[in-house]
Design a protein around this motif. Structure first.
Motif, PDB file in Angstrom:
ATOM      1  N   LEU A 479       0.855  -1.193   0.000  1.00 48.00           N
ATOM      2  CA  LEU A 479       0.000   0.000   0.000  1.00 48.00           C
ATOM      3  C   LEU A 479       0.891   1.243   0.000  1.00 48.00           C
ATOM      4  N   VAL A 480       0.761   2.046  -1.054  1.00 52.01           N
ATOM      5  CA  VAL A 480       1.534   3.280  -1.155  1.00 52.01           C
ATOM      6  C   VAL A 480       0.644   4.441  -0.701  1.00 52.01           C
ATOM      7  N   ILE A 481       1.080   5.142   0.323  1.00 54.66           N
ATOM      8  CA  ILE A 481       0.291   6.229   0.906  1.00 54.66           C
ATOM      9  C   ILE A 481       1.002   7.554   0.658  1.00 54.66           C
ATOM     10  N   SER A 482       0.282   8.497   0.055  1.00 57.01           N
ATOM     11  CA  SER A 482       0.783   9.861  -0.130  1.00 57.01           C
ATOM     12  C   SER A 482       0.321  10.696   1.053  1.00 57.01           C
ATOM     13  N   LYS A 483       1.251  11.284   1.761  1.00 59.21           N
ATOM     14  CA  LYS A 483       0.915  11.981   2.987  1.00 59.21           C
ATOM     15  C   LYS A 483       0.296  13.356   2.717  1.00 59.21           C
ATOM     16  N   ASN A 484      -0.439  13.816   3.694  1.00 58.65           N
ATOM     17  CA  ASN A 484      -0.944  15.183   3.694  1.00 58.65           C
ATOM     18  C   ASN A 484       0.102  16.113   4.316  1.00 58.65           C
ATOM     19  N   GLY A 485      -0.218  17.430   4.251  1.00 55.97           N
ATOM     20  CA  GLY A 485       0.651  18.404   4.898  1.00 55.97           C
ATOM     21  C   GLY A 485       1.604  19.048   3.918  1.00 55.97           C
ATOM     22  N   PHE A 486       2.842  19.222   4.345  1.00 52.59           N
ATOM     23  CA  PHE A 486       3.807  19.920   3.509  1.00 52.59           C
ATOM     24  C   PHE A 486       5.210  19.536   3.945  1.00 52.59           C
ATOM     25  N   THR A 487       6.145  19.792   3.067  1.00 55.10           N
ATOM     26  CA  THR A 487       7.563  19.598   3.389  1.00 55.10           C
ATOM     27  C   THR A 487       8.263  20.945   3.263  1.00 55.10           C
ATOM     28  N   ILE A 488       9.397  21.042   3.916  1.00 60.29           N
ATOM     29  CA  ILE A 488      10.232  22.233   3.748  1.00 60.29           C
ATOM     30  C   ILE A 488      11.648  21.786   3.420  1.00 60.29           C
ATOM     31  N   SER A 489      12.325  22.622   2.661  1.00 62.12           N
ATOM     32  CA  SER A 489      13.698  22.317   2.299  1.00 62.12           C
ATOM     33  C   SER A 489      14.503  23.609   2.279  1.00 62.12           C
ATOM     34  N   VAL A 558       5.126  24.811  11.263  1.00 63.07           N
ATOM     35  CA  VAL A 558       3.835  24.276  11.689  1.00 63.07           C
ATOM     36  C   VAL A 558       2.727  25.058  11.008  1.00 63.07           C
ATOM     37  N   ILE A 559       1.829  24.324  10.335  1.00 62.80           N
ATOM     38  CA  ILE A 559       0.601  24.910   9.781  1.00 62.80           C
ATOM     39  C   ILE A 559      -0.549  24.087  10.322  1.00 62.80           C
ATOM     40  N   ASP A 560      -1.377  24.692  11.122  1.00 64.99           N
ATOM     41  CA  ASP A 560      -2.456  23.972  11.806  1.00 64.99           C
ATOM     42  C   ASP A 560      -1.845  22.826  12.609  1.00 64.99           C
ATOM     43  N   ASP A 561      -2.243  21.568  12.319  1.00 65.60           N
ATOM     44  CA  ASP A 561      -1.690  20.422  13.043  1.00 65.60           C
ATOM     45  C   ASP A 561      -0.629  19.691  12.235  1.00 65.60           C
ATOM     46  N   LYS A 562      -0.174  20.333  11.163  1.00 69.96           N
ATOM     47  CA  LYS A 562       0.791  19.679  10.274  1.00 69.96           C
ATOM     48  C   LYS A 562       2.185  20.260  10.516  1.00 69.96           C
ATOM     49  N   ILE A 563       3.152  19.385  10.533  1.00 68.95           N
ATOM     50  CA  ILE A 563       4.527  19.759  10.879  1.00 68.95           C
ATOM     51  C   ILE A 563       5.465  19.337   9.763  1.00 68.95           C
ATOM     52  N   ALA A 564       6.424  20.192   9.461  1.00 78.74           N
ATOM     53  CA  ALA A 564       7.468  19.859   8.491  1.00 78.74           C
ATOM     54  C   ALA A 564       8.816  20.209   9.103  1.00 78.74           C
ATOM     55  N   ASN A 565       9.835  19.444   8.735  1.00 77.61           N
ATOM     56  CA  ASN A 565      11.153  19.632   9.330  1.00 77.61           C
ATOM     57  C   ASN A 565      12.244  19.618   8.261  1.00 77.61           C
ATOM     58  N   THR A 566      13.306  20.331   8.536  1.00 80.05           N
ATOM     59  CA  THR A 566      14.516  20.240   7.728  1.00 80.05           C
ATOM     60  C   THR A 566      15.690  20.646   8.606  1.00 80.05           C
ATOM     61  N   GLU A 567      16.879  20.557   8.058  1.00 79.69           N
ATOM     62  CA  GLU A 567      18.078  20.938   8.793  1.00 79.69           C
ATOM     63  C   GLU A 567      18.895  21.919   7.952  1.00 79.69           C
ATOM     64  N   ILE A 568      19.541  22.855   8.629  1.00 87.79           N
ATOM     65  CA  ILE A 568      20.402  23.821   7.952  1.00 87.79           C
ATOM     66  C   ILE A 568      21.680  24.006   8.760  1.00 87.79           C
ATOM     67  N   THR A 569      22.686  24.574   8.127  1.00 88.58           N
ATOM     68  CA  THR A 569      23.922  24.973   8.814  1.00 88.58           C
ATOM     69  C   THR A 569      24.177  26.431   8.494  1.00 88.58           C
ATOM     70  N   THR A 570      24.179  27.266   9.515  1.00 90.46           N
ATOM     71  CA  THR A 570      24.403  28.690   9.290  1.00 90.46           C
ATOM     72  C   THR A 570      25.899  28.981   9.189  1.00 90.46           C
ATOM     73  N   GLU A 571      26.203  30.041   8.444  1.00 92.75           N
ATOM     74  CA  GLU A 571      27.596  30.455   8.301  1.00 92.75           C
ATOM     75  C   GLU A 571      28.073  31.162   9.572  1.00 92.75           C
ATOM     76  N   VAL A 572      29.377  31.190   9.732  1.00 93.08           N
ATOM     77  CA  VAL A 572      29.966  31.909  10.867  1.00 93.08           C
ATOM     78  C   VAL A 572      29.862  33.416  10.602  1.00 93.08           C
ATOM     79  N   ALA A 573      29.461  34.147  11.621  1.00 91.11           N
ATOM     80  CA  ALA A 573      29.388  35.611  11.500  1.00 91.11           C
ATOM     81  C   ALA A 573      30.786  36.183  11.711  1.00 91.11           C
ATOM     82  N   ALA A 574      31.642  35.964  10.743  1.00 93.37           N
ATOM     83  CA  ALA A 574      33.065  36.311  10.884  1.00 93.37           C
ATOM     84  C   ALA A 574      33.303  37.802  10.655  1.00 93.37           C
TER      85      ALA A 574
END
Length: 802
Positions: A479-489, A558-574
Motif C-alpha cells: 500500500l503506497v500512501i501519499s501523505k498530507n501536509g507539507f515539506t520544507i527544504s 507548523v501549519i495547523d496540526d501539520k509539521i514539516a522539518n529540515t536541517e540547515i547549517t548557518t555560516e559563521v558571522a566572521a
C-alpha cells in the motif's frame, strides 16, 4: 502370466489417420509432430508357487492419460486419452518427456492400480517423431490368505496393511481381493479373537514391497496342529523371509494392548486452523503401553511439512539424534521417546501447526497417524490427527492519511487470524528497497476480521510511504500512501549566518490555503525549539531570521496540526581581522626625522595593505615631500583609526609653494590584499567564507579642495571570482565630522558560497584628486617633515553585519 491387450496394434490403428512419414510440408518453421504408440502391460511379478491369477486390474489403452512436458519447463499439456491426441499438432523443436498415466501412487486401496510409463521425445524441425512407450504397474499388490485352521480357530479376525507413509488398508475376514499399496515398507497387523474371548492386535508381518509385484502373506495357527495358540506367518517366496511365530498364549494376552489417547482434539474430526496460527489448538497423543514401548510409528501425509524435511514415516522410539533434531526444529515436542523409553510417552503437535504452510492448489490437509507396538508384538489401533490449513487472509487499506512530519498513522487490516497484535507485523519499505518493522501501538477490532491498527515508526519526513503486513511467511498487498501536509527544504547556498531561505512544498490544497499561518522555530538539539521571525516572499518561500551563526540547526514549520522539518547549517558571522583599526594593521619604520608606515605588524598575518611601499620607494633629499606614507594611524573614534591620504612624492621634489616640483601623486589606499609593485594595481581580496548583509564603519573627510572626495567599496566573490554582492560610496568634505556609514549587500537567490571579500578605502575618487592641483604644497624652505597632501579619509571601527 503377462497379458498384452493388443495395445500396440490398437495404438497403431489409432495413428493410421495421421501422417506417419518422417517428413511433412510444414505450415511454420521450428516445429515438428509426435506420433505416440502405447503399450499396456498388466502383468504383475509373482511367485511361481501361486496358482491364482496374479494380474493387476484390467484397463484399456484408452484409459491411459497422456502428458507431454518440455525439459525446460516451458510447455506442459495433458490428454485424457490417446484418442484425443491430434497427430497433426505442432510442437516446438526440443526435448520432451511423454508420460502415460492411470491412477496415482498416492491412492491406495482395492481395485486401485497405478500404471505408469514414460519416454523421452526429441522433436525435430519438419519431422514426425515416433514415440513408443509402455505403461506398467507402478504400485504393489498385497494379498492376505488364511488357512482353514486359522479360520476355524479364531471367532473373529481382520487384517490391516500399511505402506510406509501411506494409508491403512483394512482386510475383512471375507476379503479376497489384493490391495494396491505404494512401494516400500509394508506392515501387516492382525486383529484376532480367541475362543475364550481374549482379543489381540499384533504386528504380523513386515516386508519391503516393490512395484509391479504381487505378494501373498499366509497366516496360520499352530501350523494347523492342535496346541496353544500361536500365529504362524508365511511370507511369499519372492521375499526370501523366514516364517514368523507369534505367541498368543493367555499369559501374553493378559497384558493390555498399547493405548493411544487423543488429547486436545476429537478422533475422526478434522481440525481447521489458519496458516501460522499459534496456540489456537493444542493437539497431542498420549501413549500408555503396559507391555513396554517397542516402537511408535508416526505416519505423516503433509505436502507442506514433507517439503520442509519432515519424515513421511518414522519410528519415533528409534529416531536418531539427527532425526530428533529435525523434528524438534519443526515444532514437534516428544516426551518419553527421545531418551529412556518405558511405558508412557506424549507427542505434542502444538508448535508444529504454525509451521504448516498453505499450498495454493495443493492438498492442505495434514494427517498424522500413530501406531504403537509393545514388547509382546501387540499394536495399538491407528489413531489419526487431521489438520486442515486455511489460507491467511491478510490485506491492508488506508485509514486516515498521515501528515508529513509524523511517524504515526493508522490503517485498516483484514486478517482472519486470532491474535493480530502478536502475529502480524506492519512493515515499511526503506530507501534500500528492503523492509523495516514498525511498532503496533493499538489494535481495535471492528468486525468480520477487520481491524484498525495504529502504528509508529514510519519515516516522518518522506512524502510517501509504502506499507505491507506480514505474518509467518505471507505478506499482504503493498500500500503506497501519499501523505498530507507539507515539506520544507533549504539549500546550503540559501543558508546565511543569521538567516535562511526555506522553500515549502504543499501536499494537499487545505494546507496550501493556510500557508500564511505558518510558524517557524529552530533548535540546536532537535528537542528544545525557539520561534523565529520570518517573511514570506512572492514565490511562497520564506526567509527566517534571528538565527544563531555557525550552527547546525533543526528547523520546524507548523501549519495547523501539520509539521514539516529540515536541517540547515548557518555560516559563521566572521569579522575581518584588525578591523577596529587599533593594532596590528600597521607597523612603523624609522626615517630621518619621521616614520614610514607599513601595512601589518611584525609576526602577524597580512590582511590589510596600503600604497605606502610605492610612496616611499624613492630617495632624494631627506624630506617628507619626497618620501612619505599615504596611509598611517591617527586618532580615531575609539583609540586609533586609519588616515588615508593623497600624497605627492618622488626624488627631485621641491618645496616652494606654487612653484614646488611634484613628480608623483598617489591616492592613499587601505585595502584587503597585497601591494603588487610600483605603478601596478594591487592584488585585492582576502579569503573569506561568510556572506555579510552589510559593512559598517566610522569616517570623516578633509581635503585641500572642497570638491574632492574619497571612496569606500566592498565586494563579495565566489570561488570562480564572480561577484555575489557589492556596494560602494563616495565620502566628501560634508563628512568633516565623524559619521557612521552602512553599505548594504544584496545577494541573488541561491547565491553561491563566498570565497573572497574585497574592501577598499581610497583617499580620493575625484578624477583630478590625484594631481598636483589637489595637493596642499609645502612653502619655500619648508622643513623636512612637511608633506604634499591632498584629500584625507579617516576610517575607524569597520564591522560586518549579518
Amino acid at each position: 502370466m503377462k497379458l498384452i491387450y493388443g495395445v500396440l496394434s490398437t495404438a497403431m490403428l489409432l495413428a493410421i489417420n495421421s501422417s506417419c512419414s518422417d517428413d511433412y510440408n510444414p505450415s511454420e518453421g521450428s516445429s515438428g509432430k509426435i506420433n505416440p504408440l502405447l503399450e499396456l502391460d498388466t502383468e504383475a511379478i509373482t511367485s511361481r508357487s501361486q496358482t491364482q491369477s496374479r494380474d493387476a486390474a484390467t484397463i484399456s489403452v484408452n484409459d491411459l492419460k497422456l502428458r507431454l512436458t518440455s525439459t525446460d519447463g516451458s510447455f506442459s499439456k495433458e490428454w485424457s486419452s490417446i484418442s484425443e491426441f491430434d497427430n497433426n499438432e505442432l510442437f516446438k523443436v526440443g526435448t520432451y518427456t511423454l508420460e502415460a498415466i492411470y491412477g496415482s501412487i498416492e491412492e491406495e486401496g482395492f481395485e486401485m492400480p497405478y500404471y505408469y510409463g514414460s519416454t523421452q521425445v526429441i522433436v525435430k524441425e519438419n519431422k514426425v517423431t515416433q514415440a513408443s512407450l509402455s505403461a506398467e504397474l507402478a504400485n504393489s499388490m498385497v494379498s492376505i490368505a488364511t488357512t482353514e485352521a486359522f479360520q476355524s480357530y479364531f471367532t473373529t479376525y481382520s487384517f490391516q496393511a500399511h505402506s510406509e507413509g501411506g494409508d491403512f488398508l483394512n482386510f475383512t475376514s471375507t476379503e479376497n481381493r489384493p490391495g494396491y499399496l505404494r512401494p516400500g515398507k509394508v506392515t501387516v497387523t492382525a486383529d484376532v479373537t480367541k475362543p475364550n474371548g481374549q482379543t489381540a492386535s499384533v504386528e504380523a508381518a513386515v516386508f519391503v514391497a516393490e512395484p509391479k509385484h504381487h505378494y501373498t502373506i499366509t497366516i496360520d495357527v499352530n501350523n494347523g496342529e492342535a496346541g496353544s495358540a500361536q500365529l504362524v506367518i508365511t511370507y511369499d517366496d519372492l521375499l526370501d523371509q523366514e516364517d514368523v511365530y507369534i505367541d498368543l498364549s493367555d499369559d501374553i494376552l493378559s497384558y493390555p494392548a498399547p493405548v493411544v489417547v487423543a488429547q486436545g482434539f476429537e478422533i475422526g474430526t478434522t481440525l481447521s486452523v489458519i496458516e501460522g496460527d499459534k496456540g489456537i489448538v493444542t493437539p497431542s497423543f498420549f501413549i500408555n503401553a503396559e507391555g513396554g514401548i517397542s516402537s511408535v510409528v508416526m505416519t505423516t501425509q503433509s505436502s507442506s511439512l514433507i517439503e520442509q524435511g519432515w519424515y513421511n514415516e518414522i519410528d519415533l522410539a528409534a529416531a536418531t539424534p539427527a532425526q530428533q533434531s529435525k523434528l524438534k526444529s519443526l515444532g514437534l515436542d516428544v516426551k518419553g521417546l527421545f531418551g529412556n523409553i518405558d511405558r508412557m510417552a506424549q507427542i505434542d503437535f502444538t508448535n508444529v501447526i504454525p509451521l504448516i504452510k498453505y499450498l495454493e492448489g495443493g492438498n492442505n490437509t495434514s494427517t498424522f497417524t500413530i501406531v504403537v507396538k509393545d514388547k509382546y508384538n501387540k499394536v495399538s489401533e491407528p489413531i489419526s490427527l487431521s489438520i486442515f490449513v486455511d489460507p491467511i487472509l491478510l490485506t491492508i487499506e488506508e485509514d486516515v492519511t498521515p501528515n508529513i512530519g509524523s511517524s504515526t498513522m493508522s490503517l485498516i487490516v483484514n486478517y482472519n487470524g486470532d491474535d493480530l497484535a502478536n502475529d502480524v507485523t506492519i512493515q515499511y519499505k526503506n530507501v534500500r528497497g528492503t523492509w523495516d518493522n514498525t511498532n503496533i501501538t493499538n489494535v481495535t477490532n471492528l468486525s468480520n476480521n477487520r481491524y484498525k491498527v495504529e502504528i509508529d515508526g514510519i519515516p516522518a519526513n518522506d512524502t510517501t510511504v509504502t506499507l505491507r503486513a506480514a505474518v509467518s511467511s505471507k505478506e499482504s498487498n503493498e500500500l503506497v500512501i501519499s501523505k498530507n501536509g507539507f515539506t520544507i527544504s533549504a539549500t546550503a547556498n540559501d543558508s546565511f549566518a543569521t538567516r535562511a531561505r526555506i522553500v515549502p512544498t504543499y501536499l494537499d490544497d487545505e494546507t496550501k490555503a493556510n500557508a500564511s499561518s505558518v510558524i517557524y522555530s529552530v533548535s540546536e538539539d532537535g528537542d528544545s525549539y525557539t520561534t523565529v521571525n520570518h517573511t514570506i516572499e512572492s514565490d511562497g518561500s520564506a526567509w527566517i531570521s534571528g538565527l544563531p551563526s555557525g550552527k547546525n540547526l533543526f528547523v520546524k514549520a507548523v501549519i495547523d496540526d501539520k509539521i514539516a522539518n529540515t536541517e540547515i547549517t548557518t555560516e559563521v558571522a566572521a569579522q575581518i581581522p584588525d578591523s577596529d583599526m587599533n593594532d596590528n594593521w600597521w607597523r612603523a619604520r624609522g626615517g630621518n626625522n619621521w616614520d614610514f608606515y607599513y601595512a601589518y605588524a611584525e609576526g602577524t598575518p597580512q590582511v590589510w595593505d596600503t600604497m605606502n611601499e610605492e610612496t616611499t620607494s624613492e630617495k632624494g633629499v631627506g624630506a617628507a615631500y619626497v618620501t612619505t606614507s599615504g596611509t598611517k594611524p591617527a586618532t580615531g573614534v575609539n583609540g586609533q583609526c586609519a588616515l588615508i591620504r593623497t600624497v605627492g612624492w618622488g626624488a627631485g621634489n621641491t618645496a616652494g609653494g606654487s612653484i614646488s616640483i611634484v613628480y608623483n601623486t598617489t591616492a592613499g589606499q587601505l585595502y584587503l590584499g597585497k601591494f603588487n609593485g610600483v605603478g601596478a594595481t594591487p592584488n585585492y581580496g582576502y579569503a573569506f567564507s561568510s556572506r555579510p548583509s552589510s559593512i559598517k564603519f566610522n569616517t570623516k573627510y578633509a581635503a585641500y579642495k572642497s570638491d574632492d572626495f574619497g571612496s569606500a567599496e566592498i565586494r563579495v566573490l565566489d570561488a570562480s571570482g564572480n561577484v555575489l554582492a557589492s556596494n560602494s560610496t563616495n565620502i566628501g568634505t560634508d563628512k568633516s565630522d565623524w559619521t557612521e556609514i552602512t553599505l548594504p549587500l544584496s545577494y541573488p537567490a541561491n547565491a553561491a558560497k563566498a570565497a573572497t571579500i574585497i574592501v577598499i578605502f581610497k583617499s580620493t575618487a575625484h578624477s583630478n584628486g590625484a594631481t598636483k592641483n589637489y595637493l596642499k604644497l609645502p612653502a619655500f624652505a619648508a622643513n623636512s617633515k612637511t608633506e604634499s597632501v591632498g584629500g584625507q579619509l579617516y576610517i575607524d571601527d569597520i564591522m560586518l553585519n549579518y
